[in-house]
Every structure is written in C-alpha cells, then in structure tokens.
Design an enzyme around this catalytic site. Structure first.
Site, PDB file in Angstrom:
ATOM      1  N   LYS A  12      -8.088  -8.681  -8.043  1.00 33.92           N
ATOM      2  CA  LYS A  12      -8.376  -7.307  -8.502  1.00 33.92           C
ATOM      3  C   LYS A  12      -7.725  -7.058  -9.856  1.00 33.92           C
ATOM      4  O   LYS A  12      -6.765  -7.741 -10.248  1.00 33.92           O
ATOM      5  CB  LYS A  12      -7.882  -6.267  -7.499  1.00 33.92           C
ATOM      6  N   ASP A 138      -1.404  -3.648  -0.619  1.00 31.87           N
ATOM      7  CA  ASP A 138      -2.714  -3.915  -1.242  1.00 31.87           C
ATOM      8  C   ASP A 138      -3.675  -4.669  -0.319  1.00 31.87           C
ATOM      9  O   ASP A 138      -4.841  -4.875  -0.682  1.00 31.87           O
ATOM     10  CB  ASP A 138      -2.533  -4.762  -2.519  1.00 31.87           C
TER      11      ASP A 138
HETATM   12  P1  ATP Z   1       0.410  -7.939  -6.881  1.00 32.62           P
HETATM   13  O1  ATP Z   1      -0.699  -7.727  -7.846  1.00 32.62           O
HETATM   14  O2  ATP Z   1       0.046  -7.533  -5.462  1.00 32.62           O
HETATM   15  O3  ATP Z   1       1.743  -7.437  -7.353  1.00 32.62           O
HETATM   16  P2  ATP Z   1       1.000 -10.520  -7.777  1.00 32.62           P
HETATM   17  O4  ATP Z   1      -0.202 -11.061  -8.445  1.00 32.62           O
HETATM   18  O5  ATP Z   1       2.008  -9.886  -8.681  1.00 32.62           O
HETATM   19  O6  ATP Z   1       0.567  -9.510  -6.684  1.00 32.62           O
HETATM   20  P3  ATP Z   1       1.209 -12.806  -6.048  1.00 32.62           P
HETATM   21  O7  ATP Z   1       0.366 -13.757  -6.810  1.00 32.62           O
HETATM   22  O8  ATP Z   1       0.619 -12.199  -4.848  1.00 32.62           O
HETATM   23  O9  ATP Z   1       1.774 -11.640  -7.004  1.00 32.62           O
HETATM   24  O10 ATP Z   1       2.538 -13.609  -5.674  1.00 32.62           O
HETATM   25  C1  ATP Z   1       3.824 -13.095  -5.667  1.00 32.62           C
HETATM   26  C2  ATP Z   1       4.727 -14.036  -4.862  1.00 32.62           C
HETATM   27  O11 ATP Z   1       4.283 -14.071  -3.512  1.00 32.62           O
HETATM   28  C3  ATP Z   1       4.694 -15.478  -5.354  1.00 32.62           C
HETATM   29  O12 ATP Z   1       5.813 -15.739  -6.131  1.00 32.62           O
HETATM   30  C4  ATP Z   1       4.646 -16.336  -4.093  1.00 32.62           C
HETATM   31  O13 ATP Z   1       5.818 -17.067  -3.863  1.00 32.62           O
HETATM   32  C5  ATP Z   1       4.440 -15.374  -2.928  1.00 32.62           C
HETATM   33  N1  ATP Z   1       3.216 -15.701  -2.146  1.00 32.62           N
HETATM   34  C6  ATP Z   1       3.115 -15.697  -0.807  1.00 32.62           C
HETATM   35  N2  ATP Z   1       1.890 -16.033  -0.397  1.00 32.62           N
HETATM   36  C7  ATP Z   1       1.162 -16.261  -1.510  1.00 32.62           C
HETATM   37  C8  ATP Z   1      -0.181 -16.645  -1.742  1.00 32.62           C
HETATM   38  N3  ATP Z   1      -1.022 -16.887  -0.729  1.00 32.62           N
HETATM   39  N4  ATP Z   1      -0.596 -16.767  -3.013  1.00 32.62           N
HETATM   40  C9  ATP Z   1       0.256 -16.500  -4.036  1.00 32.62           C
HETATM   41  N5  ATP Z   1       1.535 -16.161  -3.880  1.00 32.62           N
HETATM   42  C10 ATP Z   1       2.000 -16.035  -2.634  1.00 32.62           C
END
Ligand code: ATP
Length: 296
Positions: A12, A138
């Site tokens: 997203k 989310d």
């Molecule tokens: P958001 O937009 O919800 O803040 P994000 O893009 O900032 O998400 P994610 O990519 O979801 O962050 O990952 C954040 C942390 O979550 C990573 O450092 C990772 O260790 C952990 N994590 C747990 N499961 C997953 C997964 N399936 N994919 C990616 N990261 C994951």
C-alpha cells in the site's frame, strides 16, 4: 482436498496521512487515505499433516519464526480454531522491507486468507479482519484492499471508490526508518497544518486525479525528511520529471510519485537509479478492490 495455494500480497501507499491526536494510552489516532498498488509478495501455502509451521523466504535476513507475521497469522488460526494440521509457507518478497508500504502486514493478511482456506475454516472477510487487527493495525486494511479511509489507530475502515488509473513511481532509498522512531518524535498535538483528508475524499468521489494529487500530504514527513534529506531529493526529482505530485508513504522512507504519462514515469525511474537516489525503484499502477475475497 486442496493442499496447496498461491496468493499475492499487495503493498500500500498513503495518498494522505494525518495524525489527529495522541491518545492517553500512547497510541496515535490517524486519518489516512490508503491505496493498494500492484507491487506484491508471493506466498505459496502447503498443508502439512504434522503440527508445524515452517517458513522459507528469499530474504535471508527476515525472521522465519514467530517474529514473522506470516507465522503469527497461521499460529492465531491454529490456536483459535484448534487446527491440528500444519502449514509450510514459501514467502517470496518483492515489497521493500521497513519501508512504509505495509509489507509485513500484507503478508500477514494473505496468510490469514490462505491458511483459513486450506484449513477449510470458511471464515468471512469480516471475521478475518477482526482476527487480523490482533496482529497489526494495518492488517484489516490489507485484507480489505483498494482505496480506503483508515481511522482510529488504523482499524476503522471505509471503502472509497477506486482512484483513476495512473502510473506510480515507487522509490525506496537505501535507509531503514523505524516507525516507532518517527511516531515518538512527532509532536502530535502541535501539528499546525493538517492534510485536507476530507477534500481528498471528495476528489476521489469525483474521480479527479489532479484533485487527489494536489491534496497529497503526510505529517510524518516533518520528522523523517530533516533526518533523511534524500527523501526530499527524490520528491523533487519526481516533480521535475512531470509527476503531478510526490509524497513519502507511511513513516517512510519510500517515496511515490503520481504520473499521468507512462513515459514520464519510466524515465523518472531510470533517472532515480542513475543518480543513486534509490536502489529499489518500480513503476506500478493502483490495484483496485475486487469485491470477491476468493480472488487474490
Ligand atoms: P508499515 O508500513 O506497516 O510501517 P513497514 O513497511 O514499515 O510496515 P515491514 O516491511 O512490515 O515494515 O517490516 C518491519 C519489520 O517487521 C521488519 O524489520 C521485519 O523484521 C519484521 N517482519 C515480520 N514479518 C515480516 C514479513 N512477513 N515481511 C517483512 N517484514 C517482516
């Protein structure tokens, strides 16, 4: 009986992100315009007769135990419904990690959908969304998908009409931004200028891409950009190359730009790469909601 299943878990962007206030319990109340885009991870599920959850992934640094949201989704279904069978999941990641694109949440959402199907639990979309919020604010949106207004701590969702088709350049600079850091450093009750979320909703209802673009704003940029000026450089580059507007998504550092012309989007992607502003750069389009949960 079906034993395997493959699903796409879409990323997203936030077309608008406002923080209304910080609650007494420390949570931030938000108003966000969410948009699913055609950038996705692939999850392949295989039913196991043994009581185990196994994850394989193409990214060596990701956890494959209960720290992975995919693991937690399958665990939650097994515990809630007393499922004895297990699941093996092959997680092929394309969505940048820790990037403000809900990568983990969307994998979690896909795991809830996929595992509930292979376990034959016959759960409604609403029930899956109710379970999903236990794993992340989310996650319900990532089950709903499409264009939506997200309120509360992200769990109150209202579907909106799909935005007009366009080309979206997504660029993730090589820095990691902690969502926790950004929210901790935001003076939520001192925000002087709030994004025009209601105006953006009207623009979406009118199908006006220019109306949407001119209202793109994210209050979290006030924390992230001073810390990481490359975000502003990418935004400037996108606008100079013809983007209607450009913005940081979520807590960053990913930046996206909205383009009417595909050629402008493709040229911008190459330029961002050449100037080393970001390593992960994609040109995608909006993914609009499919009312049938069966098709992912
Ligand atoms: P958001 O937009 O919800 O803040 P994000 O893009 O900032 O998400 P994610 O990519 O979801 O962050 O990952 C954040 C942390 O979550 C990573 O450092 C990772 O260790 C952990 N994590 C747990 N499961 C997953 C997964 N399936 N994919 C990616 N990261 C994951």
């Amino acid at each position: 009986m079906q034993n395997t299943l493959q699903l796409k878990a879409y990323a997203k962007i936030n077309l608008g992100l406002d923080v209304v206030r910080k609650r007494d319990d420390g949570y931030h109340e938000v108003r966000m315009i969410m948009q699913t885009i055609k950038l996705y991870d692939k999850l392949t599920f295989r039913l196991l007769e043994e009581d185990a959850i196994r994850i394989k992934t193409n990214l060596g640094f990701l956890p494959v135990n209960e720290d992975n949201l995919v693991y937690r989704a399958v665990r939650l279904l097994k515990d809630t419904y007393g499922v004895k069978q297990g699941m093996e999941i092959d997680l092929f990641k394309c969505i940048p990690v820790a990037a403000g694109m809900a990568g983990g949440s969307t994998d979690c959402a896909a795991a809830l959908v996929g595992a509930s199907r292979l376990f034959q639990l016959h759960l409604s979309k609403e029930k899956l969304m109710e379970l999903g919020v236990k794993l992340g604010a989310d996650v319900p949106y990532c089950i709903l998908r499409g264009t939506a207004l997200s309120e509360g701590i992200g769990e109150k969702l209202t579907s909106l009409p799909p935005i007009p088709d366009c080309h979206i350049v997504v660029a993730k600079p090589p820095i990691s931004v902690s969502t926790k850091f950004v929210y901790e450093h935001l003076d939520a009750n001192g925000i002087e200028k709030h994004p025009d979320i209601d105006g953006m909703i009207r623009a979406i209802e009118e199908g006006s891409l220019s109306g949407i673009a001119e209202r793109m704003e994210n209050v979290l940029e006030t924390v992230t950009i001073p810390e990481y000026p490359v975000i502003d450089k990418i935004k400037d580059c996108m606008r100079q190359q013809g983007a209607m507007n450009a913005l940081m998504s979520g807590s960053g550092p990913t930046v996206f730009g909205i383009f009417e012309k595909e050629e402008d989007a493709l040229r911008t992607k190459e330029l961002i790469r050449k100037q080393n502003l970001a390593g992960q750069v994609y040109v995608v389009s909006p993914f609009n909601q499919d009312p049938a949960i069966g098709r992912r």
